[in-house]
Design a protein around this motif. Structure first.
Motif, PDB file in Angstrom:
ATOM      1  N   VAL A 247      31.678   7.408  11.044  1.00 53.41           N
ATOM      2  CA  VAL A 247      32.303   6.555  10.929  1.00 53.41           C
ATOM      3  C   VAL A 247      33.880   6.407  12.018  1.00 53.41           C
ATOM      4  O   VAL A 247      34.362   5.842  12.216  1.00 53.41           O
ATOM      5  CB  VAL A 247      32.519   5.252   9.913  1.00 53.41           C
ATOM      6  CG1 VAL A 247      33.507   3.785  10.114  1.00 53.41           C
ATOM      7  CG2 VAL A 247      31.323   4.773   9.241  1.00 53.41           C
ATOM      8  N   LYS A 248      34.785   7.135  10.710  1.00 48.35           N
ATOM      9  CA  LYS A 248      36.134   8.004  11.388  1.00 48.35           C
ATOM     10  C   LYS A 248      36.385   8.211  13.014  1.00 48.35           C
ATOM     11  O   LYS A 248      36.859   8.011  13.782  1.00 48.35           O
ATOM     12  CB  LYS A 248      36.432   8.733  10.298  1.00 48.35           C
ATOM     13  CG  LYS A 248      38.232   8.358  10.528  1.00 48.35           C
ATOM     14  CD  LYS A 248      38.519   9.488   9.357  1.00 48.35           C
ATOM     15  CE  LYS A 248      39.977  10.021   9.195  1.00 48.35           C
ATOM     16  NZ  LYS A 248      39.467  11.636   8.663  1.00 48.35           N
ATOM     17  N   PHE A 249      34.890   9.112  13.188  1.00 44.88           N
ATOM     18  CA  PHE A 249      34.433  10.065  14.367  1.00 44.88           C
ATOM     19  C   PHE A 249      34.529   8.507  15.415  1.00 44.88           C
ATOM     20  O   PHE A 249      34.688   9.003  16.921  1.00 44.88           O
ATOM     21  CB  PHE A 249      33.357  11.349  14.469  1.00 44.88           C
ATOM     22  CG  PHE A 249      33.546  11.582  15.787  1.00 44.88           C
ATOM     23  CD1 PHE A 249      34.970  12.355  16.655  1.00 44.88           C
ATOM     24  CD2 PHE A 249      32.184  11.421  15.865  1.00 44.88           C
ATOM     25  CE1 PHE A 249      34.396  12.629  18.003  1.00 44.88           C
ATOM     26  CE2 PHE A 249      31.822  11.868  17.290  1.00 44.88           C
ATOM     27  CZ  PHE A 249      32.607  13.065  17.997  1.00 44.88           C
ATOM     28  N   LEU A 255      32.832   4.732  19.212  1.00 44.64           N
ATOM     29  CA  LEU A 255      31.082   4.653  19.359  1.00 44.64           C
ATOM     30  C   LEU A 255      30.507   4.013  18.587  1.00 44.64           C
ATOM     31  O   LEU A 255      31.474   4.130  17.053  1.00 44.64           O
ATOM     32  CB  LEU A 255      30.713   6.027  19.555  1.00 44.64           C
ATOM     33  CG  LEU A 255      30.768   6.675  20.413  1.00 44.64           C
ATOM     34  CD1 LEU A 255      30.814   8.268  20.744  1.00 44.64           C
ATOM     35  CD2 LEU A 255      29.668   5.944  21.777  1.00 44.64           C
ATOM     36  N   PRO A 256      29.722   2.769  18.237  1.00 50.74           N
ATOM     37  CA  PRO A 256      29.222   2.236  17.098  1.00 50.74           C
ATOM     38  C   PRO A 256      28.785   3.184  16.210  1.00 50.74           C
ATOM     39  O   PRO A 256      28.286   4.207  16.859  1.00 50.74           O
ATOM     40  CB  PRO A 256      28.361   1.148  17.546  1.00 50.74           C
ATOM     41  CG  PRO A 256      27.742   1.212  19.739  1.00 50.74           C
ATOM     42  CD  PRO A 256      29.108   2.239  19.730  1.00 50.74           C
ATOM     43  N   VAL A 257      28.328   3.033  15.077  1.00 50.67           N
ATOM     44  CA  VAL A 257      27.719   3.941  13.702  1.00 50.67           C
ATOM     45  C   VAL A 257      26.740   3.475  13.332  1.00 50.67           C
ATOM     46  O   VAL A 257      26.867   1.968  12.771  1.00 50.67           O
ATOM     47  CB  VAL A 257      28.299   5.076  12.709  1.00 50.67           C
ATOM     48  CG1 VAL A 257      27.258   5.513  11.706  1.00 50.67           C
ATOM     49  CG2 VAL A 257      29.510   5.532  13.389  1.00 50.67           C
ATOM     50  N   MET A 258      24.993   3.483  13.052  1.00 49.54           N
ATOM     51  CA  MET A 258      24.009   2.727  13.251  1.00 49.54           C
ATOM     52  C   MET A 258      23.674   4.363  12.053  1.00 49.54           C
ATOM     53  O   MET A 258      23.217   5.025  11.599  1.00 49.54           O
ATOM     54  CB  MET A 258      23.570   2.926  13.632  1.00 49.54           C
ATOM     55  CG  MET A 258      22.276   2.211  13.835  1.00 49.54           C
ATOM     56  SD  MET A 258      21.073   1.509  14.596  1.00 49.54           S
ATOM     57  CE  MET A 258      19.056   2.435  13.750  1.00 49.54           C
ATOM     58  N   ASP A 289      28.529   0.159  11.333  1.00 46.08           N
ATOM     59  CA  ASP A 289      28.486  -1.070  12.566  1.00 46.08           C
ATOM     60  C   ASP A 289      26.965  -1.802  11.234  1.00 46.08           C
ATOM     61  O   ASP A 289      27.305  -3.033  11.680  1.00 46.08           O
ATOM     62  CB  ASP A 289      28.451  -0.541  13.555  1.00 46.08           C
ATOM     63  CG  ASP A 289      30.107   0.083  14.405  1.00 46.08           C
ATOM     64  OD1 ASP A 289      30.412  -0.591  14.255  1.00 46.08           O
ATOM     65  OD2 ASP A 289      29.816   1.287  13.694  1.00 46.08           O
ATOM     66  N   VAL A 290      26.226  -0.746  11.956  1.00 48.23           N
ATOM     67  CA  VAL A 290      24.581  -1.662  11.977  1.00 48.23           C
ATOM     68  C   VAL A 290      23.762  -0.862  11.026  1.00 48.23           C
ATOM     69  O   VAL A 290      23.892   0.596  10.724  1.00 48.23           O
ATOM     70  CB  VAL A 290      23.688  -1.348  13.247  1.00 48.23           C
ATOM     71  CG1 VAL A 290      22.283  -2.041  12.764  1.00 48.23           C
ATOM     72  CG2 VAL A 290      24.553  -2.370  14.100  1.00 48.23           C
ATOM     73  N   ILE A 291      23.248  -0.991   9.784  1.00 48.34           N
ATOM     74  CA  ILE A 291      22.193  -1.048   8.201  1.00 48.34           C
ATOM     75  C   ILE A 291      21.565  -1.299   8.288  1.00 48.34           C
ATOM     76  O   ILE A 291      20.782  -2.690   8.489  1.00 48.34           O
ATOM     77  CB  ILE A 291      22.999  -0.931   7.118  1.00 48.34           C
ATOM     78  CG1 ILE A 291      24.205  -0.763   7.119  1.00 48.34           C
ATOM     79  CG2 ILE A 291      22.754  -0.244   5.679  1.00 48.34           C
ATOM     80  CD1 ILE A 291      25.953  -1.058   6.422  1.00 48.34           C
ATOM     81  N   ARG A 312      29.717  -8.074  15.501  1.00 47.52           N
ATOM     82  CA  ARG A 312      29.819  -8.278  16.992  1.00 47.52           C
ATOM     83  C   ARG A 312      28.272  -6.945  17.322  1.00 47.52           C
ATOM     84  O   ARG A 312      27.713  -7.311  17.946  1.00 47.52           O
ATOM     85  CB  ARG A 312      30.820  -6.377  17.760  1.00 47.52           C
ATOM     86  CG  ARG A 312      31.247  -6.954  18.940  1.00 47.52           C
ATOM     87  CD  ARG A 312      31.774  -5.268  19.801  1.00 47.52           C
ATOM     88  NE  ARG A 312      31.854  -4.761  20.523  1.00 47.52           N
ATOM     89  CZ  ARG A 312      32.656  -3.947  21.552  1.00 47.52           C
ATOM     90  NH1 ARG A 312      34.012  -4.010  21.217  1.00 47.52           N
ATOM     91  NH2 ARG A 312      31.427  -3.861  22.130  1.00 47.52           N
ATOM     92  N   ALA A 313      27.866  -6.027  16.177  1.00 45.59           N
ATOM     93  CA  ALA A 313      26.572  -4.967  17.185  1.00 45.59           C
ATOM     94  C   ALA A 313      25.619  -6.733  16.632  1.00 45.59           C
ATOM     95  O   ALA A 313      24.846  -6.463  17.101  1.00 45.59           O
ATOM     96  CB  ALA A 313      26.957  -4.406  16.443  1.00 45.59           C
TER      97      ALA A 313
END
Ligand SMILES: *Cc1c(COP(=O)(O)O)cnc(C)c1O
Length: 474
Positions: A247-249, A255-258, A289-291, A312-313
């Motif tokens: 997430v930090k990166f 960029l979103p993270v899923m 962002d999305v789980i 948002r996602a």
């Protein structure tokens, strides 16, 4: 010829047989067309027999009662295809046996919403059109800390939809160690292709570092994906990048993270002696962002694919055309809302959600159950089989907690007059069918996955299977 016609007149009419008491009673529980078919089938058989051998009229029982009784047997053998099975395997989330049984509140909710109209998409406050997912969004957000939430048909669908909505025609970065096949043909690379995304694998099977993600990101990257490896673990010399680090990166690169959590535990179950699995709330807190996760794995609810995360996602996901194609039905939503409500109180969740209740049964309690069952079975089965309580561990199943052995006990049955495969075959053809595990020539009954009513059925089911002369296949 005339003689034959005369002989056939001995057969009663279909209507008269249908009116006979044993069949007339079945009209409450079986479709009339099925009863009719049963009577016609039996009369047809008799007719053919008479035509083949006219003398058979003397020995055949052509009475209405006899034909009706045969028709009843025929109709009863045409049970619905999908039906209850007694699961004595000890595997809690047995995908082939329907995964999670529902709580009584979830069942009541399904019934209430299913038997009448409902406010599925109707806002009772304003009288205007409402939103199908409003019924579960607030409670999912409350339980997980997420900003927004929705649900689709199953988790495979949730992953497909999220990928299609967030990264169509663009690259998704995934660790090579997480490109798993989950069973039933769910393979991350295939789902990704179906979602129209380009897979960008990074790292090696056992080790993936943050620098691997860093090197892979380019102007065409849309998403960083993490996948729970479910039914498989790499042990030994390993390294993975945590959701938090990713997430930090991702934030640095916009960029979103899923994260596909698979089983997705809502509550931390480590207080029951289970290893601490990352919960949905952990992933939310890490800023993912999305789980995505399943409704019918450790959550203990109906089949469903839950999606929680950033508004948002979720807005992109909810408005994608695939969301409509994968939408959850009212019965799923009813069962899901009732199941989620249990989690507002951890004690209630443990008490009412069957999967959690069975997961938490301590080994000593299973041993006591087995000893009691062993006594009853030994008495009922007498010399038909040898019965013994043995230590037996079982699995959670469904790809959840893959390394967890649930220690417990089972009653082992060694049949005296038939092979253990025959016994297993007969039990599978019983009413209700019983499924257990065969181990070293014995049939094992693990009480972890049996409720009290089912446990009480075992002596009769076992005795009738062990006494049957030949397997009665339908
Ligand atoms: C089980 C699982 C899936 C598929 O979920 P379904 O609800 O069976 O569609 C996807 N991803 C992971 C990691 C899983 O464990």
């Amino acid at each position: 010829m005339n003689d034959l016609q005369n002989l056939l007149r001995n057969l009663p009419s279909v209507d008269r047989v249908l009116g006979a008491p044993p069949l007339a009673e079945l009209i409450e529980t079986y479709p009339r067309a099925l009863l009719l078919e049963g009577v016609q089938a039996r009369i047809g058989e008799l007719r053919r027999e008479i035509l083949r051998d006219p003398k058979s009229v003397q020995r055949l029982d052509l009475s209405i009662d006899a034909i009706a009784a045969d028709a009843v047997l025929w109709v009863r053998s045409r049970r619905p295809s999908l039906r209850k099975v007694v699961n004595a395997t000890g595997t809690l989330l047995h995908t082939n046996l329907g995964r999670a049984p529902l709580s009584r509140f979830a069942l009541a909710a399904v019934r209430e919403v299913g038997e009448s109209y409902s406010n599925l998409e109707f806002d009772l406050e304003t009288g205007a059109r409402g939103h199908r997912y409003s019924h579960i969004e607030e409670i999912l957000c409350r339980l997980t800390g997420a900003e927004a939430a929705t649900v689709v048909n199953n988790n495979a669908g949730a992953v497909l939809l999220s990928l299609a909505a967030l990264a169509r025609d663009r690259e998704v970065v995934v660790s090579r160690g997480e490109l798993v096949e989950i069973g039933g043909a769910f393979r991350i690379p295939d789902v990704m292709a179906a979602g129209g995304c380009l897979l960008r694998e990074v790292g090696t099977t056992n080790k993936t570092h943050l620098r691997d993600y860093e090197q892979a990101v380019n102007e065409n990257t849309a998403l960083l994906l993490k996948v729970h490896t479910s039914n498989y673990r790499i042990v030994g010399f390993t390294a993975e990048v945590s959701a938090g680090e990713l997430v930090k990166f991702g934030r640095q690169k916009s960029l979103p993270v899923m994260e596909d959590l698979g089983s997705g535990m809502i509550s931390d179950l480590s207080s029951f002696g289970l290893p601490r699995e990352p919960t949905v709330a952990d992933a939310v807190a890490a800023g993912v962002d999305v789980i995505t996760f399943s409704g019918d794995k450790l959550l203990g609810g109906p089949q469903g694919g839950l999606i929680v995360g950033k508004k948002r996602a979720l807005d992109s996901i909810r408005s994608h055309p695939l969301a409509r194609a994968l939408r959850a039905d009212k019965m799923t939503l009813a069962a899901l809302e009732a199941t989620l409500r249990h989690y507002l109180d951890a004690d209630e969740a443990l008490r009412e959600i069957p999967v959690l209740r069975m997961l938490a049964i301590p080994a000593e309690k299973l041993e006591r159950k087995c000893r009691r069952l062993e006594k009853k079975l030994a008495k009922e089965l007498d010399d038909l089989a040898a019965v013994e309580t043995i230590p037996e561990s079982s699995r959670v199943g469904g790809g959840a907690l893959p390394l967890t052995e649930l220690t417990g006990y089972a009653v082992a049955i060694a049949p005296g007059r038939m092979s253990v495969d025959d016994l297993s075959d007969r039990l599978r053809h019983g009413d209700p069918p019983l499924v257990g595990r065969i181990h070293e020539g014995r049939f094992l009954l693990n009480p972890r996955t049996l409720n009290q009513d089912e446990e009480n059925l075992l002596p009769t089911l076992l005795a009738s299977a062990l006494r049957t002369e030949t397997p009665h296949h339908e």
